[in-house]
Design a protein around this motif. Structure first.
Motif, mmCIF file in Angstrom:
data_model
loop_
_atom_site.group_PDB
_atom_site.id
_atom_site.type_symbol
_atom_site.label_atom_id
_atom_site.label_comp_id
_atom_site.label_asym_id
_atom_site.label_seq_id
_atom_site.Cartn_x
_atom_site.Cartn_y
_atom_site.Cartn_z
ATOM 1 N N PRO A 56 0.835 -1.210 0.000
ATOM 2 C CA PRO A 56 0.000 0.000 0.000
ATOM 3 C C PRO A 56 0.867 1.256 0.000
ATOM 4 O O PRO A 56 1.990 1.258 0.499
ATOM 5 C CB PRO A 56 -0.813 -0.120 1.289
ATOM 6 C CG PRO A 56 -0.816 -1.587 1.598
ATOM 7 C CD PRO A 56 0.510 -2.104 1.124
ATOM 8 N N ASN A 60 -3.071 3.476 1.159
ATOM 9 C CA ASN A 60 -3.994 3.250 0.048
ATOM 10 C C ASN A 60 -3.664 1.949 -0.680
ATOM 11 O O ASN A 60 -2.496 1.657 -0.958
ATOM 12 C CB ASN A 60 -3.905 4.399 -0.958
ATOM 13 C CG ASN A 60 -4.374 5.718 -0.391
ATOM 14 O OD1 ASN A 60 -5.569 6.014 -0.385
ATOM 15 N ND2 ASN A 60 -3.437 6.526 0.091
ATOM 16 N N THR A 61 -4.697 1.183 -1.008
ATOM 17 C CA THR A 61 -4.520 -0.004 -1.834
ATOM 18 C C THR A 61 -3.995 0.397 -3.202
ATOM 19 O O THR A 61 -4.412 1.410 -3.772
ATOM 20 C CB THR A 61 -5.864 -0.732 -2.005
ATOM 21 O OG1 THR A 61 -6.362 -1.085 -0.717
ATOM 22 C CG2 THR A 61 -5.707 -1.993 -2.847
ATOM 23 N N ASN A 111 -6.616 9.676 -9.051
ATOM 24 C CA ASN A 111 -6.177 8.590 -8.175
ATOM 25 C C ASN A 111 -4.932 7.876 -8.690
ATOM 26 O O ASN A 111 -4.662 6.739 -8.316
ATOM 27 C CB ASN A 111 -7.300 7.559 -7.983
ATOM 28 C CG ASN A 111 -7.527 6.696 -9.215
ATOM 29 O OD1 ASN A 111 -7.358 7.154 -10.347
ATOM 30 N ND2 ASN A 111 -7.919 5.452 -9.014
ATOM 31 N N LEU A 129 -4.718 4.026 -7.341
ATOM 32 C CA LEU A 129 -5.249 3.745 -6.015
ATOM 33 C C LEU A 129 -6.752 3.542 -6.179
ATOM 34 O O LEU A 129 -7.534 4.497 -6.128
ATOM 35 C CB LEU A 129 -4.960 4.919 -5.068
ATOM 36 C CG LEU A 129 -3.517 5.445 -5.034
ATOM 37 C CD1 LEU A 129 -3.387 6.590 -4.036
ATOM 38 C CD2 LEU A 129 -2.529 4.330 -4.712
ATOM 39 N N ASP A 131 -9.230 2.448 -4.477
ATOM 40 C CA ASP A 131 -10.180 2.780 -3.410
ATOM 41 C C ASP A 131 -10.069 4.231 -2.950
ATOM 42 O O ASP A 131 -10.760 4.639 -2.018
ATOM 43 C CB ASP A 131 -9.956 1.850 -2.208
ATOM 44 C CG ASP A 131 -10.152 0.387 -2.576
ATOM 45 O OD1 ASP A 131 -10.989 0.120 -3.465
ATOM 46 O OD2 ASP A 131 -9.468 -0.469 -1.994
ATOM 47 N N HIS A 132 -9.193 4.985 -3.588
ATOM 48 C CA HIS A 132 -9.014 6.380 -3.186
ATOM 49 C C HIS A 132 -10.256 7.171 -3.565
ATOM 50 O O HIS A 132 -10.757 7.069 -4.684
ATOM 51 C CB HIS A 132 -7.786 6.963 -3.875
ATOM 52 C CG HIS A 132 -7.383 8.313 -3.369
ATOM 53 N ND1 HIS A 132 -6.747 8.484 -2.164
ATOM 54 C CD2 HIS A 132 -7.540 9.548 -3.885
ATOM 55 C CE1 HIS A 132 -6.513 9.770 -1.966
ATOM 56 N NE2 HIS A 132 -6.991 10.441 -3.002
ATOM 57 N N HIS A 133 -10.755 7.985 -2.640
ATOM 58 C CA HIS A 133 -11.987 8.727 -2.899
ATOM 59 C C HIS A 133 -11.761 9.744 -4.010
ATOM 60 O O HIS A 133 -10.717 10.397 -4.096
ATOM 61 C CB HIS A 133 -12.482 9.430 -1.636
ATOM 62 C CG HIS A 133 -11.419 10.210 -0.901
ATOM 63 N ND1 HIS A 133 -10.943 11.429 -1.334
ATOM 64 C CD2 HIS A 133 -10.712 9.907 0.216
ATOM 65 C CE1 HIS A 133 -10.014 11.862 -0.507
ATOM 66 N NE2 HIS A 133 -9.840 10.953 0.437
ATOM 67 N N THR A 139 -3.989 14.603 -4.272
ATOM 68 C CA THR A 139 -2.849 13.887 -4.838
ATOM 69 C C THR A 139 -2.082 14.834 -5.753
ATOM 70 O O THR A 139 -2.586 15.865 -6.186
ATOM 71 C CB THR A 139 -3.297 12.658 -5.648
ATOM 72 O OG1 THR A 139 -4.095 13.097 -6.762
ATOM 73 C CG2 THR A 139 -4.113 11.707 -4.784
ATOM 74 N N PRO A 154 -0.006 10.571 -2.892
ATOM 75 C CA PRO A 154 -1.293 10.898 -2.283
ATOM 76 C C PRO A 154 -1.127 11.694 -0.993
ATOM 77 O O PRO A 154 -2.096 11.967 -0.294
ATOM 78 C CB PRO A 154 -1.887 9.512 -1.997
ATOM 79 C CG PRO A 154 -0.693 8.678 -1.683
ATOM 80 C CD PRO A 154 0.436 9.204 -2.535
#
Length: 473
Positions: A56, A60-61, A111, A129, A131-133, A139, A154
């Motif tokens: 990660p 973040n994934t 992302n 990323l 799953d990043h909102h 970023t 990020p």
């Protein structure tokens, strides 16, 4: 996804395919496709692999794809005749900017980053990323001057990627966050061989930290203010071989210094108010809150007191000489763009006919002499102050169209009467933007640019987020 600009897939290329097929496939299908393309798959970040479980990044994934196929060096187009392909970002993601790389282009998303083969619009590698909102500008991305290194962050941790393969070079912790992390006083400027940072007390200190072994780092101390004064480093930029730092002392005009990237040696120094003085009376009039900073155009610095790459002060970093601090920009003859070897202006005729008023674009040398011109009309080149790109053989001008009209672009050949139009499969609508500087941010130097292999244009739909880019050849 890549199409030919009309919705149909592009014709097959007469050579081996890239590591990633057109479009975006997920899960087992993606891994299988990559296995076929590179004849091998593994769990790591090897060439052509989809990393099984990459570490990660700042919590973040990570979804990381690389390529084993090196792209051929391609020339930057001198003109274009067609929209060759369209690429679309993953669902729900926006394209923030287009960056040239050594072999093509990388797309900055909210992302992560995706590299494209500019011949086809196919993805070659990506670092995302998932799953990043979305919708938050937290970023940042930077590409080194020669296009070989991509840095993405990020916040608090950056990853360095090889621009050709997408392979991870390193991860570095830092203290910055938000949309402007890669500055000289925050996470640093991303160079071809290392990172440049700076701070100040009564002196300015600039440091270079190499990416790896085999290159020497350095720290350079620049005499700045009087003992006991607290100076400020206000900006830093990189050219091909220099790091340029601007600093100021209390109640004094800023000073700009050019340092050799190799050893930090001072090459030149210029003081605002002594060596140059920005013209306060320019057109288009910048926003009262605008803070002019330097932009880099080739080996030139442009004090952007109008908009991105539009400014009346130009400094040649190779010689440390001011090429001009009064480049003219008036209502009758506005400055549109500073170029590595001159500048672009436009003037409009007083009378018109069914095709509108006469419109003359001129490429000028810094002494004011006209090198090339093209004469067209306000009907052909609607919205004359924005949405353009200068190429060696032509000026590309995106036309501002009315509701219901198809979007197109005029290709205005220098010193010729040939002005064909190229249909565009994406919308570009800046009619609702009152600010010249803001319009240039949305459709300008960071989103409409010539890169190796293609001209790449990011869409700007008036009522939505930009998800697509088109490649023109």
């Amino acid at each position: 996804m890549a199409t030919d600009g009309t919705g149909s897939p592009p014709p097959p290329r007469p050579r081996a395919p890239r590591g990633l097929a057109p479009g975006r496939v997920t899960g087992i299908a993606a891994i299988a496709a990559l296995c076929v393309a590179v004849s091998a798959c593994g769990a790591g970040d090897g060439p052509g692999d989809v990393a099984g479980s990459p570490e990660p990044l700042a919590g973040n994934t990570v979804e990381h794809r690389t390529t084993a196929t090196s792209a051929d060096a391609r020339p930057v187009p001198t003109t274009v005749t067609e929209a060759a392909w369209v690429w679309e970002a993953p669902a729900g993601r926006t394209v923030r900017a287009v960056h040239p790389s050594a072999t093509g282009a990388v797309m900055e998303l909210d992302n992560g980053v995706v590299a494209l083969d500019t011949s086809t619009g196919e993805e070659t590698w990506s670092f995302l990323l998932p799953d990043h909102h979305s919708g938050h500008e937290d970023t940042d991305l930077s590409v080194s001057p020669d296009g070989s290194v991509v840095a993405f962050s990020p916040g608090r941790t950056m990853v360095l990627l090889d621009a050709a393969s997408g392979q991870e070079i390193a991860r570095l912790d830092h203290d910055a966050s938000g949309p402007s992390q890669f500055t000289v006083t925050e996470a640093g400027l991303i160079g071809d061989h290392g990172r440049f940072t700076a701070d100040a007390d009564h002196r300015a200190r600039v440091s270079m930290t190499p990416w790896g072994e085999g290159r020497q780092g350095w720290e350079s101390t620049i005499p700045a203010c009087e003992e006991g004064e607290l100076g400020e480093v206000s900006q830093g930029v990189l050219t091909g071989d220099q790091v340029v730092v601007e600093f100021s002392c209390p109640f004094r005009e800023p000073v700009t210094v050019g340092l050799d990237q190799t050893d930090g040696g001072e090459l030149w120094r210029l003081a605002q108010g002594t060596d140059y003085s920005p013209d306060p009376d320019v057109f288009p009039v910048p926003s009262p809150s605008a803070e002019a900073d330097f932009g880099v155009v080739g080996d030139l610095l442009v004090l952007q007191n109008i908009a991105a790459e539009r400014g009346t002060v130009v400094i040649d970093t190779a010689s440390g000489r001011v090429l001009g601090d009064d480049i003219p920009s008036t209502v009758e003859h506005p400055l549109l763009r500073v170029l590595p070897d001159g500048y672009l202006t436009v003037r409009e005729g007083a009378e018109g006919d069914s095709e509108g008023r006469a419109l003359t674009y001129e490429l000028r040398d810094f002494d004011g002499s006209v090198r090339h011109r093209v004469v067209t009309s306000t009907e052909v080149a609607r919205g004359s102050l924005n949405n353009f790109l200068v190429l060696e053989d032509a000026l590309l001008k995106i036309r501002m169209v009315d509701a219901g009209e198809d979007q197109d672009m005029a290709v205005l050949g220098w010193d010729t009467d040939e002005h064909p139009r190229v249909p565009l499969p994406v919308d570009v609508d800046t009619t609702g933007i009152p600010s010249i500087a803001r319009a240039d941010r949305e459709v300008g130097p960071s989103t409409f640019r010539a890169v190796p292999g293609a001209v790449v244009l990011r869409e700007f739909p008036g009522g939505g987020d930009p998800h697509r880019v088109v490649g023109l050849r």
